[in-house]
Motif scaffolding. Sequence first.
Motif, mmCIF file in Angstrom:
data_model
loop_
_atom_site.group_PDB
_atom_site.id
_atom_site.type_symbol
_atom_site.label_atom_id
_atom_site.label_comp_id
_atom_site.label_asym_id
_atom_site.label_seq_id
_atom_site.Cartn_x
_atom_site.Cartn_y
_atom_site.Cartn_z
ATOM 1 N N SER A 127 -86.259 27.612 -84.310
ATOM 2 C CA SER A 127 -85.878 26.091 -84.175
ATOM 3 C C SER A 127 -86.346 25.358 -85.527
ATOM 4 O O SER A 127 -87.300 25.628 -86.038
ATOM 5 C CB SER A 127 -85.924 25.588 -82.849
ATOM 6 N N ALA A 128 -85.752 24.364 -85.921
ATOM 7 C CA ALA A 128 -86.407 23.434 -86.967
ATOM 8 C C ALA A 128 -87.273 22.819 -86.351
ATOM 9 O O ALA A 128 -87.498 22.537 -85.327
ATOM 10 C CB ALA A 128 -85.135 22.508 -87.451
ATOM 11 N N PRO A 129 -88.316 22.303 -87.373
ATOM 12 C CA PRO A 129 -89.470 21.425 -86.825
ATOM 13 C C PRO A 129 -88.842 20.205 -86.068
ATOM 14 O O PRO A 129 -88.110 19.455 -86.374
ATOM 15 C CB PRO A 129 -90.029 20.997 -88.323
ATOM 16 N N THR A 130 -89.745 19.881 -85.075
ATOM 17 C CA THR A 130 -89.419 18.873 -84.011
ATOM 18 C C THR A 130 -90.584 17.823 -84.223
ATOM 19 O O THR A 130 -91.924 18.183 -84.335
ATOM 20 C CB THR A 130 -89.253 19.435 -82.711
ATOM 21 N N PRO A 131 -90.401 16.556 -84.111
ATOM 22 C CA PRO A 131 -91.426 15.506 -84.116
ATOM 23 C C PRO A 131 -92.297 15.381 -83.097
ATOM 24 O O PRO A 131 -91.901 15.913 -81.905
ATOM 25 C CB PRO A 131 -90.538 14.057 -84.505
ATOM 26 N N SER A 138 -92.178 13.562 -91.857
ATOM 27 C CA SER A 138 -92.653 12.641 -91.006
ATOM 28 C C SER A 138 -93.087 13.555 -89.641
ATOM 29 O O SER A 138 -92.374 14.399 -89.028
ATOM 30 C CB SER A 138 -91.765 11.590 -90.539
ATOM 31 N N ARG A 139 -94.351 13.445 -89.100
ATOM 32 C CA ARG A 139 -94.698 14.005 -87.835
ATOM 33 C C ARG A 139 -94.081 13.313 -86.661
ATOM 34 O O ARG A 139 -93.836 13.908 -85.506
ATOM 35 C CB ARG A 139 -96.034 13.961 -87.554
ATOM 36 N N TYR A 140 -93.380 11.940 -86.720
ATOM 37 C CA TYR A 140 -93.008 11.463 -85.837
ATOM 38 C C TYR A 140 -91.767 10.922 -85.640
ATOM 39 O O TYR A 140 -91.063 11.367 -86.809
ATOM 40 C CB TYR A 140 -93.746 9.952 -85.778
ATOM 41 N N PRO A 141 -90.870 10.715 -84.823
ATOM 42 C CA PRO A 141 -89.402 10.565 -84.671
ATOM 43 C C PRO A 141 -88.948 9.779 -85.661
ATOM 44 O O PRO A 141 -89.208 8.498 -85.749
ATOM 45 C CB PRO A 141 -89.123 10.102 -83.174
ATOM 46 N N TRP A 180 -85.063 5.752 -97.414
ATOM 47 C CA TRP A 180 -85.757 4.843 -96.327
ATOM 48 C C TRP A 180 -85.559 5.765 -94.740
ATOM 49 O O TRP A 180 -84.406 6.412 -94.754
ATOM 50 C CB TRP A 180 -85.078 3.421 -96.488
ATOM 51 N N ALA A 181 -86.408 5.368 -93.983
ATOM 52 C CA ALA A 181 -86.241 5.804 -92.671
ATOM 53 C C ALA A 181 -86.953 4.837 -91.804
ATOM 54 O O ALA A 181 -88.298 4.231 -92.228
ATOM 55 C CB ALA A 181 -87.018 7.343 -92.747
ATOM 56 N N ARG A 182 -86.520 4.704 -90.595
ATOM 57 C CA ARG A 182 -87.429 3.801 -89.588
ATOM 58 C C ARG A 182 -87.889 4.756 -88.598
ATOM 59 O O ARG A 182 -86.967 5.568 -87.972
ATOM 60 C CB ARG A 182 -86.335 2.915 -88.998
ATOM 61 N N ILE A 183 -89.129 4.636 -88.459
ATOM 62 C CA ILE A 183 -89.971 5.806 -87.841
ATOM 63 C C ILE A 183 -90.624 5.435 -86.546
ATOM 64 O O ILE A 183 -91.243 4.327 -86.750
ATOM 65 C CB ILE A 183 -90.732 6.691 -88.791
ATOM 66 N N ASP A 184 -90.448 5.884 -85.526
ATOM 67 C CA ASP A 184 -91.160 5.434 -84.205
ATOM 68 C C ASP A 184 -92.524 6.146 -84.376
ATOM 69 O O ASP A 184 -92.795 7.226 -84.260
ATOM 70 C CB ASP A 184 -90.334 5.987 -82.938
ATOM 71 N N VAL A 185 -93.778 5.081 -84.727
ATOM 72 C CA VAL A 185 -95.061 5.692 -84.703
ATOM 73 C C VAL A 185 -95.750 5.088 -83.502
ATOM 74 O O VAL A 185 -97.035 5.305 -83.612
ATOM 75 C CB VAL A 185 -95.768 5.189 -85.966
ATOM 76 N N GLY A 186 -95.184 4.619 -82.730
ATOM 77 C CA GLY A 186 -95.682 4.201 -81.436
ATOM 78 C C GLY A 186 -96.434 2.770 -81.555
ATOM 79 O O GLY A 186 -97.192 2.308 -80.742
#
Length: 646
Positions: free
Chosen positions: A403-407, A494-497, A519-525
């Motif tokens: 599988s492809a890398p997952t966040p 990105s490690r995160y979603p 650009w990307a909107r990333i959930d970093v918590g």
Amino acid sequence: MNPKARSFNFSSTLEYLLPAMVFTLGMHLLRVFISGLAWYLRDTVGISTISLIPYAFGTFLLGFLAAALRRLAGSRNALWITAGGVAILRLVEQLSANPALDFGLSIVGVGLFLNFLSIFIGHIRMQGDRAAPRWVYGLVLGLAFDIALRGVFGARDLNTVSGVVPLVVVIVIVVLIFWSLWREPKPEAGIASDATWKHALPLMTIGPYMVLQLLFFQSQGWVEEVAGLNAPLGFVIVMLGNLAASVGIAWGFARPRSMHPILAFGIAIYLALVVFYADQAGGMIVFTILIGQLLMGWGWAVVASVAKRADRPGLWRTTVFVAGGMVLFLALAFAYYLAMDIAMPFPRQVFPAAAATLLGLLLLNASIQTRSQTEVASWDLSGISVAGVLAIVPLAYWALLGSAPTPEQPSGLPIKVMSYNIHSGFSFSGRQDLEAIAHVIEDSGADIVALQEVSRVRLMDGSADMSTWLSQRLDMPILFRGTEEPIWGNAILSRYPVLESGWGELPLAGTLIKRGYLWARIDVGGPQPLLVIATHLHHLPPDSLARQAQVPIILRFWDGQGYSLLLGDLNAQPDWTEMKLIADAGLLDSWSDAGVGPGFTFSSGDPFQRIDWIWHSEDLVAVEAQVLQTQASDHLPVVAILDIAP
């Protein structure tokens, strides 16, 4: 004329081994040479783009020595010298880690490879009816085997992969070449080996054909980007295209007169339109690859049927058109990339379209000549069978890839971010080493990485699929968007979603290389998703006005949003107007917050200017910033740890 049925023949397969293996290693050396012109001679040594011309064309003109070499050494000895020389030089190149030595080996190796093409055609003409299918299947199967090898190693050339396994693979190929040379029969004296000027002319097809193959038809990155497919579907489609080419060859030999001149003219128009609009094909590019390869394979059978006729001694006519075709390849490919440095009066897509047109016209010439052909044709499934086996390789690779890398699950701020211009994977010394780039990113511990000068199977950059390989190697999902071409541009790891992503174009403003932003909107918590904008502005220092036109487009997209980052190689120093535009808009410089010293990021060999940046919105604060010391690229990566502002 009804073709005779002929099933798989193992002896025919062995006949394809020598040309296919030499062609595979020849492609390795050719890519080292072409990328060496750009990244070693120009960027490392400092030779201007125009000054590259004598090196480039001087090397390809060596191909015109084939007839003289054959006359001096004899047909079989010339074959040993050229094929054996390619094999030995490629093996030495695999052991070398010196870019200067690599480039020197590639010059000699490419020269020997170009001579081999003419000498092999003349040699097998003296062996009878198997001449035509032998060299043309060898060419197509060599391309297919080359792509299969690169695909298995993550779309990287074996010469850029260290370790025992790639070395063993090269050794096996070298052994197969020498074994094939040993079993190659010695031709009888007095047998004709050259064709008339008329019959040799279609051999020039090899040049335009190679332009189309190496720029488009063998690029899985191009297929995936234009069609919006995930890796390794492009690898699968390219290999199926090579299978279609083998089917086209078999059909052409079975029914040589079926290539009507009107059909050949139609193929010329079709291929010219296809490559001119190759970046706009969308999902249709899949059918374009398959149909185009089928037609070009068909055309190769017609060309080979005409060019196999030997009624002259020597090899001068064959040498002129084969070597001339390869010089034409270099001229068109060189001009295609030169258009990024020197303004042309027409779009650079004109050059591959011209290649397609010339290919079609040469097929037209060959098809007219085949109208008088009367020999009995036959189906030969040997080449199709080998191509079919090779087409299984990407399917097996896909199955083993997993599988492809997952966040990862976000853990909240602070986070570590990086901006890194990876120089198409080429180090400061001019050698491509993606593993070194991966080590830098991995050792930094960055959670989000903006990358510039990333390419996906681009001839000038060594045809490596950098974004896919880095994503798999680092186990980090990646976003990629091409700018100047669909296969060269910016990326975000990105490690995160990633919740949302997109891209935008930047104005040329009188420059030659298209730029854009990703650009990307990333959930970093954090309290809200982090907006990450990655870009690479115009590169020439004096052209500040171009960057001043590009920066407002990015700022307009940002629009003052909180929890935002702007990362990239902005090619501007702190006191320049374009950077003041960013500061005046309200973004803050991470290095000014937390960096120590001048923060120079270019060049990595002797840093003297700060042009790589991490900007952040006012609701964030940089608590640490540093420039990492490495020569894996010509830029140094800049890293910052960001937290919520108090």
